[in-house]
Write an enzyme that holds these catalytic residues in place. Structure first.
Site, PDB file in Angstrom:
ATOM      1  N   PRO A 173      39.579  40.201  29.622  1.00 40.86           N
ATOM      2  CA  PRO A 173      39.517  41.601  30.050  1.00 40.86           C
ATOM      3  C   PRO A 173      38.227  42.078  30.707  1.00 40.86           C
ATOM      4  O   PRO A 173      37.537  42.967  30.208  1.00 40.86           O
ATOM      5  CB  PRO A 173      39.777  42.351  28.742  1.00 40.86           C
ATOM      6  CG  PRO A 173      39.220  41.458  27.690  1.00 40.86           C
ATOM      7  CD  PRO A 173      39.513  40.062  28.165  1.00 40.86           C
ATOM      8  N   CYS A 174      37.935  41.561  31.893  1.00 42.23           N
ATOM      9  CA  CYS A 174      36.771  42.045  32.638  1.00 42.23           C
ATOM     10  C   CYS A 174      36.974  43.494  33.095  1.00 42.23           C
ATOM     11  O   CYS A 174      36.002  44.194  33.382  1.00 42.23           O
ATOM     12  CB  CYS A 174      36.444  41.132  33.808  1.00 42.23           C
ATOM     13  SG  CYS A 174      37.792  40.835  34.942  1.00 42.23           S
TER      14      CYS A 174
END
Length: 168
Positions: free
Chosen positions: A134-135
């Site tokens: 989850p950047c």
């Protein structure tokens, strides 16, 4: 052997690339998940085998995520990146669903100084596993959405799905 497939999603057709793995759920370790028009996205290479069946487990998890029923992925990844990138990517995976962290907070978590924030941003930008790593949960210190290889509108959509955007 490298295998690939495209699957539909609310963000557009996702390109999944993986390697066959005896230990991964569904038999495929994910090497890349990219979005249409993504900066630096891989392109299908000669010798890769189209194998949608290899990504059934990953596809099921993605569907559940987009439907708001899954908050944590259980996917085996292909090892890649530098040691520093892997530390940054691990820090991304530790950001809880529905929450955000700043680039400075990620820099602190991986043990780099404030000067290292730019390097952290570069490592985040090279994350080959959009959505599942989850950047999109990393934001600017001022709360603004900054950089996302898949485009800021998709970052906003993912954060909205997770309930991580403050009401305006």
């Amino acid at each position: 052997m490298t295998v690939y497939a495209t699957i539909d999603s609310p963000l557009g057709a996702l390109l999944l690339v993986g390697e066959e793995s005896a230990t991964a759920k569904g038999g495929t370790a994910l090497a890349s998940l990219s979005l249409p028009g993504q900066k630096g996205a891989p392109v299908v290479q000669d010798g890769w085998r189209r194998a949608p069946e290899s990504f059934e487990e990953i596809g099921t998890q993605l569907t559940s995520y987009f439907e708001g029923r899954l908050t944590h992925f259980e996917i085996e990844y292909v090892d890649g990146g530098t040691a520093f990138q892997r530390r940054v990517w691990q820090a991304l995976e530790e950001i809880p669903y529905g929450e955000t962290a700043t680039y400075g907070e990620i820099a602190a978590r991986v043990g780099t100084s404030a000067v290292g924030v730019r390097a952290v941003g570069t490592a985040i930008g090279r994350n080959p596993l959009l959505v599942v790593r989850p950047c999109h949960r990393v934001i600017g210190a001022d709360g603004a959405l900054r950089g996302y290889a898949g485009g800021l509108e998709r970052k906003e959509r993912l954060l909205g799905l997770e309930g991580a955007l403050a009401a305006s």
